[in-house]
Structures are given as C-alpha cells and as structure tokens.
Design an enzyme around this catalytic site. Structure first.
Site, mmCIF file in Angstrom:
data_model
loop_
_atom_site.group_PDB
_atom_site.id
_atom_site.type_symbol
_atom_site.label_atom_id
_atom_site.label_comp_id
_atom_site.label_asym_id
_atom_site.label_seq_id
_atom_site.Cartn_x
_atom_site.Cartn_y
_atom_site.Cartn_z
ATOM 1 N N TYR A 1 63.568 48.528 10.480
ATOM 2 C CA TYR A 1 63.958 49.043 11.804
ATOM 3 C C TYR A 1 63.192 50.328 12.114
ATOM 4 C CZ TYR A 1 66.453 51.694 15.308
ATOM 5 O OH TYR A 1 66.739 52.469 16.411
ATOM 6 N N ASP B 1 64.259 37.449 27.828
ATOM 7 C CA ASP B 1 63.755 38.090 26.619
ATOM 8 C C ASP B 1 62.461 38.801 27.013
ATOM 9 O OD1 ASP B 1 62.376 38.580 24.187
ATOM 10 O OD2 ASP B 1 63.478 36.961 23.192
ATOM 11 N N ILE B 2 62.392 40.077 26.721
ATOM 12 C CA ILE B 2 61.207 40.837 27.172
ATOM 13 C C ILE B 2 59.915 40.332 26.534
ATOM 14 C CG2 ILE B 2 62.380 42.961 27.869
ATOM 15 C CD1 ILE B 2 61.545 44.118 25.092
ATOM 16 N N SER C 1 74.933 41.993 23.779
ATOM 17 C CA SER C 1 75.731 42.556 24.880
ATOM 18 C C SER C 1 76.264 41.409 25.723
ATOM 19 C CB SER C 1 74.873 43.500 25.732
ATOM 20 O OG SER C 1 73.721 42.835 26.200
ATOM 21 N N LYS D 1 60.135 51.209 14.956
ATOM 22 C CA LYS D 1 60.121 52.281 15.967
ATOM 23 C C LYS D 1 58.876 53.159 15.796
ATOM 24 C CE LYS D 1 63.774 51.359 18.308
ATOM 25 N NZ LYS D 1 63.778 51.126 19.746
ATOM 26 N N GLY E 1 70.424 53.938 0.835
ATOM 27 C CA GLY E 1 69.508 54.351 1.907
ATOM 28 C C GLY E 1 69.990 55.553 2.700
ATOM 29 N N SER F 1 63.869 56.869 17.549
ATOM 30 C CA SER F 1 65.025 57.145 16.697
ATOM 31 C C SER F 1 64.684 58.194 15.657
ATOM 32 C CB SER F 1 65.429 55.844 15.995
ATOM 33 O OG SER F 1 66.403 56.099 15.017
ATOM 34 N N ASP G 1 67.854 41.998 30.413
ATOM 35 C CA ASP G 1 68.544 41.961 29.116
ATOM 36 C C ASP G 1 68.705 40.496 28.735
ATOM 37 O OD1 ASP G 1 70.608 42.246 26.970
ATOM 38 O OD2 ASP G 1 70.712 44.305 27.719
ATOM 39 N N ASN H 1 72.290 60.693 16.528
ATOM 40 C CA ASN H 1 73.386 59.721 16.438
ATOM 41 C C ASN H 1 74.179 59.673 17.744
ATOM 42 O OD1 ASN H 1 72.609 60.358 13.616
ATOM 43 N ND2 ASN H 1 74.242 58.932 13.125
ATOM 44 N N ALA I 1 65.608 47.954 25.130
ATOM 45 C CA ALA I 1 65.839 46.655 24.461
ATOM 46 C C ALA I 1 65.203 46.623 23.072
ATOM 47 C CB ALA I 1 65.261 45.524 25.322
HETATM 48 P P1 NAD Z 1 72.335 47.849 21.943
HETATM 49 O O1 NAD Z 1 72.101 46.750 20.966
HETATM 50 O O2 NAD Z 1 73.712 48.126 22.379
HETATM 51 O O3 NAD Z 1 71.444 47.610 23.240
HETATM 52 C C1 NAD Z 1 70.204 46.941 23.203
HETATM 53 C C2 NAD Z 1 70.188 45.938 24.348
HETATM 54 O O4 NAD Z 1 68.921 45.272 24.341
HETATM 55 C C3 NAD Z 1 71.265 44.868 24.210
HETATM 56 O O5 NAD Z 1 71.921 44.708 25.451
HETATM 57 C C4 NAD Z 1 70.482 43.617 23.840
HETATM 58 O O6 NAD Z 1 71.111 42.437 24.341
HETATM 59 C C5 NAD Z 1 69.137 43.887 24.503
HETATM 60 N N1 NAD Z 1 68.010 43.205 23.881
HETATM 61 C C6 NAD Z 1 67.720 43.122 22.561
HETATM 62 N N2 NAD Z 1 66.597 42.407 22.383
HETATM 63 C C7 NAD Z 1 66.166 42.041 23.618
HETATM 64 C C8 NAD Z 1 65.054 41.290 24.102
HETATM 65 N N3 NAD Z 1 64.153 40.755 23.261
HETATM 66 N N4 NAD Z 1 64.918 41.102 25.425
HETATM 67 C C9 NAD Z 1 65.828 41.627 26.298
HETATM 68 N N5 NAD Z 1 66.902 42.337 25.896
HETATM 69 C C10 NAD Z 1 67.056 42.541 24.579
HETATM 70 O O7 NAD Z 1 71.670 49.154 21.318
HETATM 71 P P2 NAD Z 1 71.801 50.678 21.780
HETATM 72 O O8 NAD Z 1 72.615 51.390 20.791
HETATM 73 O O9 NAD Z 1 72.141 50.745 23.205
HETATM 74 O O10 NAD Z 1 70.301 51.144 21.557
HETATM 75 C C11 NAD Z 1 69.379 51.179 22.619
HETATM 76 C C12 NAD Z 1 68.042 51.678 22.081
HETATM 77 O O11 NAD Z 1 68.212 52.950 21.490
HETATM 78 C C13 NAD Z 1 67.434 50.782 21.018
HETATM 79 O O12 NAD Z 1 66.034 50.732 21.240
HETATM 80 C C14 NAD Z 1 67.746 51.510 19.728
HETATM 81 O O13 NAD Z 1 66.773 51.232 18.738
HETATM 82 C C15 NAD Z 1 67.666 52.953 20.184
HETATM 83 N N6 NAD Z 1 68.458 53.874 19.358
HETATM 84 C C16 NAD Z 1 69.805 53.658 19.220
HETATM 85 C C17 NAD Z 1 70.544 54.529 18.434
HETATM 86 C C18 NAD Z 1 72.036 54.308 18.219
HETATM 87 O O14 NAD Z 1 72.578 54.884 17.283
HETATM 88 N N7 NAD Z 1 72.702 53.521 19.047
HETATM 89 C C19 NAD Z 1 69.924 55.615 17.805
HETATM 90 C C20 NAD Z 1 68.560 55.803 17.999
HETATM 91 C C21 NAD Z 1 67.834 54.925 18.775
HETATM 92 C C1 WQD Z 2 76.832 58.080 9.851
HETATM 93 C C2 WQD Z 2 77.456 58.601 8.568
HETATM 94 C C3 WQD Z 2 77.387 57.037 6.745
HETATM 95 C C4 WQD Z 2 80.068 54.080 8.391
HETATM 96 C C5 WQD Z 2 72.202 55.112 12.115
HETATM 97 C C6 WQD Z 2 70.817 54.575 11.943
HETATM 98 C C7 WQD Z 2 69.831 55.451 12.651
HETATM 99 C C8 WQD Z 2 70.234 55.646 14.104
HETATM 100 C C9 WQD Z 2 71.599 56.193 14.194
HETATM 101 C C10 WQD Z 2 69.286 53.883 15.453
HETATM 102 C C11 WQD Z 2 76.640 58.237 7.327
HETATM 103 C C12 WQD Z 2 78.801 57.340 7.153
HETATM 104 C C13 WQD Z 2 79.284 55.200 8.222
HETATM 105 C C14 WQD Z 2 81.239 53.915 7.578
HETATM 106 C C15 WQD Z 2 80.766 56.022 6.528
HETATM 107 N N1 WQD Z 2 70.260 54.409 14.810
HETATM 108 N N2 WQD Z 2 79.626 56.146 7.307
HETATM 109 N N3 WQD Z 2 81.534 54.888 6.676
HETATM 110 O O1 WQD Z 2 73.280 55.881 9.282
HETATM 111 O O2 WQD Z 2 73.293 58.213 10.285
HETATM 112 O O3 WQD Z 2 72.258 56.384 11.514
HETATM 113 O O4 WQD Z 2 72.492 55.287 13.504
HETATM 114 O O5 WQD Z 2 68.185 54.333 15.603
HETATM 115 O O6 WQD Z 2 68.613 54.816 12.562
HETATM 116 O O7 WQD Z 2 70.528 54.546 10.550
HETATM 117 O O8 WQD Z 2 74.691 56.415 11.323
HETATM 118 O O9 WQD Z 2 76.967 55.931 12.036
HETATM 119 O O10 WQD Z 2 75.889 54.406 10.327
HETATM 120 O O11 WQD Z 2 76.541 56.698 9.670
HETATM 121 O O12 WQD Z 2 81.066 56.850 5.691
HETATM 122 O O13 WQD Z 2 81.942 52.914 7.659
HETATM 123 O O14 WQD Z 2 78.722 57.967 8.397
HETATM 124 O O15 WQD Z 2 77.277 56.925 5.360
HETATM 125 O O16 WQD Z 2 76.724 59.313 6.444
HETATM 126 P P1 WQD Z 2 73.376 56.741 10.462
HETATM 127 P P2 WQD Z 2 76.062 55.779 10.886
#
Ligand code: NAD
Ligand code: WQD
Length: 363
Positions: free
Chosen positions: A165, A75-76, A52, A169, A310, A141, A47, A195, A98
């Site tokens: 973003y 950094d990966i 983080s 993906k 969006g 995602s 990481d 989510n 990451a």
């Molecule tokens: P996060 O930002 O908490 O974790 C990502 C981690 O990757 C962090 O610790 C960051 O420091 C590290 N990182 C970023 N760039 C890096 C690099 N170049 N080299 C090494 N480390 C690096 O995010 P998360 O919510 O834990 O998400 C993890 C994965 O899941 C991501 O790929 C994200 O796109 C995907 N994802 C998350 C959600 C969500 O809602 N949290 C939803 C769908 C998909």
């Molecule tokens: C959820 C709902 C907002 C904040 C995102 C990424 C998606 C994936 C999951 C990574 C929506 C509403 C939010 C606030 C609100 N991540 N909201 N007030 O947008 O569904 O998805 O996270 O891959 O790619 O887009 O999640 O938690 O932002 O929003 O009313 O202050 O809550 O409008 O309807 P979202 P979110």
C-alpha cells in the site's frame, strides 16, 4: 456507466469551478464533497463503490442542501468510461481519492493494490492530459515514511515504504513528479495524511469500514456502541509515556478543508508540491480510549495484547509547511473527533444500512 443528471441545486454565479472527485463516495471523499458543495463548487463524482455505497452521496446532498452535479459508477482504470466523463463535463481540477487503502490487505493482494492505486492514477493522468485538465490534488499518506524511529516527520524525511500500500502511494508520488517534470502544464499537490478520524458533525457521514475495522477509531466506536466486546490494544510496551503507540489523528473535516485550500492554491505554481496533513500532536492508543470514553459517557473496555506486526511506536507530523505556505491549520482536537465519530456511530449503529460490502467482509 451510470450518469445522473444534475438537479440544478443551488449553484450561484459565484461558483468557482468544477471539481471531479474520484472515490467521492468513500470516507474522506464524501466529506470532501460536502465541503466543496458548501463552498460553491460544482462536484462530479466517480466511484466504483468497491468500498462504499451510493447511499452516501444521497447523504452528502442532504447535508449540503445541494446536489452533486453528476455521479458515475465506474472504475477509474476504465479509460474509455473515464474519458467520456471528461468529454461531458468541463472539469477544472481533480481531487483523486480513489484507491485501496488497507495496509494488511495490501500484503495479501499486492498486485491488486498496484493495479488500482498506481494503474488508476496513470489512467486518470492520461485522461486528464488528453482533456487538457492539469490540476490535481492527490491523496498520499504518511505511510510513505515507513519506520522512521519517531520525531515529527517533515516532508523532507526520506520515504521508506514498508508494505505494498505504502509503496503504491510512493510510486504514485514519483510518477506525479515525473509527469510534472515532463508535462509542465501540470500542477499537482500531494497531501500526505496522517490519521484521518472523526465524522461529519451532522452524524450522517462517517467511517463505515466493511467487516472488522482495521483502524483504531472505528473499532473503538463499534465497541462503544456494543457491536464489539472490547478493544485489543496492540502493544503496551512501546517506549512511549503510557506504553501504547502514538499517532497524529486529524479530524476528517480538517482533512477535507485542507483539500479545498489546496484547490485554491493549485494555480499558484506549476509542478508538484508535497505537504503533510496532520496536527503535529501525538495521541496514544490509551489517549484515544480515554477521549472516546468521555465522548460516549462510558469506559471503553480494552485489553492489551501483543504488538501488531509492522506498527511503529510513533508517527507524528511536522505540520508546519502547510501552515507556512497557506496559513492553514487544523482546528479540531481529539475530543471533537471522538464526539463526531460517536455521533455517527450512534445514529448509524450498523453503518450505512444496506451498504454494499466487500465480499470478504466479515461481520
Ligand atoms: P475509502 O476506501 O473510504 O474511499 C475510497 C473510495 O474509492 C471508495 O469509495 C472506493 O469505492 C473508491 N474506489 C476504490 N477503487 C476505485 C476504482 N478503481 N475506481 C473508482 N473508485 C474506486 O478510503 P478513504 O479512507 O476515504 O481514503 C481516501 C484516500 O485517502 C485513499 O487514496 C487513501 O489511500 C488515502 N488515505 C487514507 C487514509 C485513512 O486513514 N483513511 C490515510 C492516508 C491516506
Ligand atoms: C492506530 C494505532 C495500532 C486498531 C493506518 C495506515 C496508514 C494510514 C493511516 C492510509 C496503532 C492501534 C489499532 C486496534 C489498536 N492510512 N490499534 N487496536 O496503523 O497508524 O495507520 O491508517 O494511508 O497508512 O497504516 O492506523 O488506526 O490502524 O492504528 O491498538 O484494533 O492504534 O496498533 O498504534 P495506523 P490505525
């Protein structure tokens, strides 16, 4: 590169394998590390702490009662440093978390998003191939589906990403499909999460976004703990029962359990497979407000404001494919997500103390 030596921990002869977790200090990655350690895996973390803090991994070890085998701050995209990790450890499989993940930020920094998310993935793939490591679980995602017009989304729904973003993906998925086509040694599972929300039930790990949270659950948690005055509900005029947008929230512990199950199934077949991770149940923003209010014992103040650009009315998974394939289903509901997120927020009202924040992070 900073390597920590293994403390030995509680590894047993039955420890199945060594898993390298990229982004292991992040929200989902840290919970995955606990789950993997709990199930006897040897875990190596890389990481760069761009979103983080190393402190998270100390908590991971405290919960698991075992030590992470080694932690590398890198950094990966730095292939030389990443290669040295694979030289040093006999890695069986990689779980690749990451990435940068904020949709809004990706529209302001598209090149950085492609660079990290796509460039990070190609760097990882080339280093894995050089070291004959061909098993990968990839964090995708629901964002790849874009604006679909509602209805449960199956994996066959055409991808229509609508921001950098999501496109990053989708590009990764396409690259992974090509890699599997031309390097048939690879077995890749792409998991499209809806989510993820909630926290580890210990309250030691959770979601701690830098600055103002973009996502609903951490924002509501910060309102509940008094860090923010009220939630702004983005849109009260959607064509949904209560007028607010519907999403498929999945407990982070269910999310990471699915990764462990995926690791168990990587060897079933070569090539790439894609699965949604969701519950199949939609919850509106006001459902989350109500559930969180019940969890914390006080009403969450909110006001309804205009829609967020969006956003779409409804995103709910058809989560049946993963259940059919592996018999895996999430077991935790929205009440559990709110309870655990609240527990984390109560124990950590200002998040991980002393954590490194993004420079742009605003409090
Ligand atoms: P996060 O930002 O908490 O974790 C990502 C981690 O990757 C962090 O610790 C960051 O420091 C590290 N990182 C970023 N760039 C890096 C690099 N170049 N080299 C090494 N480390 C690096 O995010 P998360 O919510 O834990 O998400 C993890 C994965 O899941 C991501 O790929 C994200 O796109 C995907 N994802 C998350 C959600 C969500 O809602 N949290 C939803 C769908 C998909
Ligand atoms: C959820 C709902 C907002 C904040 C995102 C990424 C998606 C994936 C999951 C990574 C929506 C509403 C939010 C606030 C609100 N991540 N909201 N007030 O947008 O569904 O998805 O996270 O891959 O790619 O887009 O999640 O938690 O932002 O929003 O009313 O202050 O809550 O409008 O309807 P979202 P979110």
């Amino acid at each position: 590169m900073d390597a920590r030596t293994s403390y030995g921990g509680a590894r047993t002869a039955s420890t199945p394998s060594t898993v390298l977790v990229t982004g292991g200090a992040g929200f989902i990655g840290s919970h995955a590390c606990v789950d993997l350690l709990d199930h006897g895996y040897e875990v190596i973390v890389v990481d760069d702490y761009s979103n983080s803090t190393p402190q998270v991994l100390t908590r991971v070890e405290r919960i698991a009662g075992r030590f992470v085998g080694a932690v590398y701050e890198l950094d990966i995209r730095d292939r030389r440093a990443l290669s040295a990790v694979f030289d040093r450890h006999s890695v069986d499989a990689v779980v690749h978390f990451a990435a940068h993940k904020a949709v809004g930020e990706s529209t302001r920094m598209p090149v950085q998003y492609y660079d990290t998310n796509v460039g990070g993935t190609t760097s990882l793939l080339s280093v894995m191939h050089e070291h004959r490591v061909h098993q990968l679980v990839f964090s995708s995602s629901c964002a790849v589906y874009g604006d679909t017009g509602g209805g449960p989304l199956a994996e066959t729904t055409p991808a229509r990403p609508t921001n950098p973003y999501a496109t990053s993906k989708w590009l990764c998925e396409q690259i992974l499909a090509d890699v599997c086509r031309y390097w048939p040694q690879f077995a890749v599972l792409c998991l499209r999460y809806f989510n993820p929300a909630g926290a580890h039930p210990s309250g030691l790990l959770g979601e701690d976004p830098g600055g103002v949270p973009d996502n609903l659950m951490p924002y509501v948690a910060q309102v509940a703990v008094g860090r923010r005055e009220r939630l702004r509900v983005f849109g009260g005029d959607y064509p949904t029962p209560d007028g607010t947008a519907i999403r498929d929230y999945l407990h982070v512990m269910d999310t990471v359990e699915a990764h462990r199950v995926a690791l168990d199934h990587l060897a079933d077949a070569p090539g790439m497979r894609v699965f949604n991770l969701g519950t199949g149940t939609g919850s509106s923003v006001l459902d989350v407000v109500t559930a969180f209010g019940s969890a914390c014992g006080r009403a969450i103040p909110y006001e309804i404001v205009g829609r967020r650009p969006g956003d779409v009315a409804e995103l709910v998974a058809d989560a049946s494919a993963v259940a059919r394939a592996w018999g895996w289903r999430p077991t935790r509901d929205l009440a559990a997500m709110c309870r655990d997120a609240w527990h984390f927020q109560q124990l950590n009202p200002r998040g991980y103390a002393g954590s490194a924040r993004r420079p742009s992070g605003e409090e």
